[in-house]
Motif scaffolding. Structure first.
Motif, PDB file in Angstrom:
ATOM      1  N   ASN A  96       0.796  -1.232   0.000  1.00 32.72           N
ATOM      2  CA  ASN A  96       0.000   0.000   0.000  1.00 32.72           C
ATOM      3  C   ASN A  96       0.827   1.282   0.000  1.00 32.72           C
ATOM      4  OD1 ASN A  96      -3.108  -0.557   0.321  1.00 32.72           O
ATOM      5  ND2 ASN A  96      -2.057  -2.140   1.502  1.00 32.72           N
ATOM      6  N   PHE A  97       2.102   1.207   0.432  1.00 30.07           N
ATOM      7  CA  PHE A  97       2.882   2.437   0.549  1.00 30.07           C
ATOM      8  C   PHE A  97       4.163   2.465  -0.283  1.00 30.07           C
ATOM      9  CE2 PHE A  97       0.237   2.349   4.343  1.00 30.07           C
ATOM     10  CZ  PHE A  97      -0.313   3.623   4.304  1.00 30.07           C
ATOM     11  N   ARG A  98       4.470   1.365  -0.956  1.00 29.75           N
ATOM     12  CA  ARG A  98       5.680   1.316  -1.782  1.00 29.75           C
ATOM     13  C   ARG A  98       5.719   2.472  -2.774  1.00 29.75           C
ATOM     14  NH1 ARG A  98      10.393  -0.332  -1.834  1.00 29.75           N
ATOM     15  NH2 ARG A  98       9.629  -1.959  -0.472  1.00 29.75           N
ATOM     16  N   ARG A  99       4.566   2.790  -3.404  1.00 36.28           N
ATOM     17  CA  ARG A  99       4.548   3.833  -4.442  1.00 36.28           C
ATOM     18  C   ARG A  99       4.774   5.231  -3.868  1.00 36.28           C
ATOM     19  NH1 ARG A  99      -0.562   2.412  -3.156  1.00 36.28           N
ATOM     20  NH2 ARG A  99      -2.100   4.054  -2.798  1.00 36.28           N
ATOM     21  N   THR A 100       4.658   5.391  -2.545  1.00 37.61           N
ATOM     22  CA  THR A 100       4.844   6.721  -1.948  1.00 37.61           C
ATOM     23  C   THR A 100       6.306   6.967  -1.555  1.00 37.61           C
ATOM     24  OG1 THR A 100       4.466   6.046   0.368  1.00 37.61           O
ATOM     25  CG2 THR A 100       2.517   6.564  -0.966  1.00 37.61           C
ATOM     26  N   THR A 101       7.158   5.935  -1.647  1.00 34.13           N
ATOM     27  CA  THR A 101       8.551   6.107  -1.248  1.00 34.13           C
ATOM     28  C   THR A 101       9.328   6.845  -2.338  1.00 34.13           C
ATOM     29  OG1 THR A 101       9.178   3.950  -2.152  1.00 34.13           O
ATOM     30  CG2 THR A 101       8.542   4.006   0.170  1.00 34.13           C
ATOM     31  N   ARG A 102      10.428   7.430  -1.952  1.00 33.38           N
ATOM     32  CA  ARG A 102      11.221   8.205  -2.912  1.00 33.38           C
ATOM     33  C   ARG A 102      11.877   7.292  -3.945  1.00 33.38           C
ATOM     34  NH1 ARG A 102      15.909  12.665  -1.427  1.00 33.38           N
ATOM     35  NH2 ARG A 102      16.124  13.515  -3.541  1.00 33.38           N
ATOM     36  N   TYR A 103      12.405   6.155  -3.448  1.00 31.03           N
ATOM     37  CA  TYR A 103      13.050   5.195  -4.344  1.00 31.03           C
ATOM     38  C   TYR A 103      12.340   3.850  -4.187  1.00 31.03           C
ATOM     39  CZ  TYR A 103      16.672   8.781  -4.126  1.00 31.03           C
ATOM     40  OH  TYR A 103      17.353   9.982  -4.160  1.00 31.03           O
ATOM     41  N   PRO A 104      11.232   3.666  -4.911  1.00 32.45           N
ATOM     42  CA  PRO A 104      10.411   2.469  -4.728  1.00 32.45           C
ATOM     43  C   PRO A 104      11.165   1.152  -4.883  1.00 32.45           C
ATOM     44  CG  PRO A 104       9.242   4.074  -6.067  1.00 32.45           C
ATOM     45  CD  PRO A 104      10.643   4.589  -5.909  1.00 32.45           C
ATOM     46  N   GLY A 105      12.248   1.152  -5.671  1.00 36.33           N
ATOM     47  CA  GLY A 105      13.002  -0.086  -5.859  1.00 36.33           C
ATOM     48  C   GLY A 105      13.858  -0.473  -4.669  1.00 36.33           C
ATOM     49  N   ASN A 106      14.188   0.500  -3.805  1.00 37.38           N
ATOM     50  CA  ASN A 106      15.139   0.240  -2.719  1.00 37.38           C
ATOM     51  C   ASN A 106      14.597   0.522  -1.318  1.00 37.38           C
ATOM     52  OD1 ASN A 106      17.289  -0.410  -4.539  1.00 37.38           O
ATOM     53  ND2 ASN A 106      17.496   1.772  -4.977  1.00 37.38           N
ATOM     54  N   ASP A 107      13.761   1.539  -1.172  1.00 42.43           N
ATOM     55  CA  ASP A 107      13.331   1.967   0.160  1.00 42.43           C
ATOM     56  C   ASP A 107      12.475   0.917   0.861  1.00 42.43           C
ATOM     57  OD1 ASP A 107      14.651   4.313  -0.171  1.00 42.43           O
ATOM     58  OD2 ASP A 107      12.890   5.508  -0.681  1.00 42.43           O
ATOM     59  N   LYS A 108      12.727   0.758   2.143  1.00 43.44           N
ATOM     60  CA  LYS A 108      11.911  -0.138   2.966  1.00 43.44           C
ATOM     61  C   LYS A 108      10.743   0.669   3.522  1.00 43.44           C
ATOM     62  CE  LYS A 108      14.768  -3.699   2.871  1.00 43.44           C
ATOM     63  NZ  LYS A 108      14.423  -4.952   2.169  1.00 43.44           N
ATOM     64  N   VAL A 109       9.541   0.163   3.363  1.00 47.08           N
ATOM     65  CA  VAL A 109       8.367   0.868   3.888  1.00 47.08           C
ATOM     66  C   VAL A 109       8.316   0.702   5.400  1.00 47.08           C
ATOM     67  CG1 VAL A 109       5.838   0.955   3.900  1.00 47.08           C
ATOM     68  CG2 VAL A 109       7.065   0.672   1.745  1.00 47.08           C
ATOM     69  N   MET A 110       8.268  -0.548   5.863  1.00 42.72           N
ATOM     70  CA  MET A 110       8.252  -0.815   7.294  1.00 42.72           C
ATOM     71  C   MET A 110       8.777  -2.231   7.521  1.00 42.72           C
ATOM     72  SD  MET A 110       5.153   0.201   9.858  1.00 42.72           S
ATOM     73  CE  MET A 110       5.310   1.981   9.671  1.00 42.72           C
ATOM     74  N   THR A 111       9.868  -2.344   8.246  1.00 41.82           N
ATOM     75  CA  THR A 111      10.489  -3.652   8.465  1.00 41.82           C
ATOM     76  C   THR A 111      10.019  -4.254   9.798  1.00 41.82           C
ATOM     77  OG1 THR A 111      12.380  -2.699   9.629  1.00 41.82           O
ATOM     78  CG2 THR A 111      12.549  -2.887   7.219  1.00 41.82           C
ATOM     79  N   LYS A 112      10.329  -5.527   9.973  1.00 44.76           N
ATOM     80  CA  LYS A 112       9.995  -6.197  11.243  1.00 44.76           C
ATOM     81  C   LYS A 112      10.680  -5.493  12.415  1.00 44.76           C
ATOM     82  CE  LYS A 112       9.731 -10.703   8.982  1.00 44.76           C
ATOM     83  NZ  LYS A 112      10.294 -12.057   8.892  1.00 44.76           N
ATOM     84  N   THR A 113      11.938  -5.105  12.185  1.00 45.82           N
ATOM     85  CA  THR A 113      12.696  -4.420  13.247  1.00 45.82           C
ATOM     86  C   THR A 113      12.015  -3.118  13.645  1.00 45.82           C
ATOM     87  OG1 THR A 113      14.756  -5.345  12.395  1.00 45.82           O
ATOM     88  CG2 THR A 113      14.956  -3.478  13.881  1.00 45.82           C
ATOM     89  N   MET A 114      11.583  -2.335  12.638  1.00 43.87           N
ATOM     90  CA  MET A 114      10.877  -1.080  12.935  1.00 43.87           C
ATOM     91  C   MET A 114       9.638  -1.347  13.783  1.00 43.87           C
ATOM     92  SD  MET A 114      10.799   0.932   9.288  1.00 43.87           S
ATOM     93  CE  MET A 114      12.251   1.199   8.288  1.00 43.87           C
ATOM     94  N   ILE A 115       8.831  -2.315  13.371  1.00 42.55           N
ATOM     95  CA  ILE A 115       7.566  -2.594  14.074  1.00 42.55           C
ATOM     96  C   ILE A 115       7.843  -3.061  15.502  1.00 42.55           C
ATOM     97  CG2 ILE A 115       5.515  -4.082  14.090  1.00 42.55           C
ATOM     98  CD1 ILE A 115       5.644  -3.965  10.968  1.00 42.55           C
TER      99      ILE A 115
END
Length: 215
Positions: free
Chosen positions: A46-65
């Protein structure tokens, strides 16, 4: 430093991106509890397209959560499963995390999760989410008009600058105007969060004082 920038195409592209802004409807969130892998997949989808670099940026990782739960931004999962309400809180965190510190997000979401998370009442976190995002996204047109006004203002600057630098300096003006906008709003947000934090501290002091009187 000659740089050709098609300012009209740039503005049209910006306006198109505003028109494509959408938010996740609460009805789009599965009404079943999800494991961590399913949560990160849902957020990514749902949020991949909102990232600056969709090919590389992590939206939300397990560690973040896991860190959000440890820092009391997110209520802990139940038997390693996350509910629709957990997802709604994570969406708020996703929007905040690029602007506010962990401490500020905790101050802001703490009263919300404490009072409205997993409550068997009509007014709950889903109600809050729907109200905020429905009304907030209704302001997109006003935001577009504001950005266009700043753009027009920027395009009127540096008329006497050297010709080979003029276009770049006009674009620089536009970025400065937008940055100042963000800076001022961030200052305001931080002051409001400080007020919430101080208000909570005052209430805690009052409760402690009342308790001491009773003892």
């Amino acid at each position: 430093m000659h740089m050709h920038i098609d300012t009209k195409d740039l503005l049209n592209s910006i306006m198109d991106s505003f028109d494509r802004i959408s938010y996740v409807e609460s009805s789009d969130i599965p009404n079943i509890d999800l494991y961590m892998d399913q949560v990160t997949t849902f957020m990514d989808k749902n949020f991949r397209r909102t990232t600056r670099y969709p090919g590389n940026d992590k939206v939300m990782t397990k560690t973040m959560i896991n860190n959000y739960a440890k820092n009391d931004l997110l209520p802990p999962p139940v038997k390693k499963k996350y509910s629709r309400e957990h997802i709604l809180v994570l969406i708020f965190i996703y929007y905040y995390k690029g602007i506010l510190s962990i401490s500020d997000i905790q101050t802001l979401l703490g009263p919300i999760t404490e009072k409205f998370f997993h409550k068997d009442e009509a007014f709950d976190i889903q109600t809050i989410y729907e109200e905020v995002f429905h009304v907030g996204y209704g302001q997109i047109e006003a935001l577009k008009q504001h950005v266009m006004a700043e753009y027009d203002c920027a395009m009127g600057t540096f008329e006497d600058a050297p010709e080979d630098s003029r276009e770049f300096l006009k674009l620089f003006s536009f970025i400065c105007f937008l940055s100042f906008d963000v800076y001022m709003k961030k200052q305001l947000i931080e002051k409001l969060v400080d007020e919430i934090r101080e208000g909570g501290a005052r209430r805690e002091d009052a409760r402690a004082e009342e308790k001491n009187k009773k003892e």
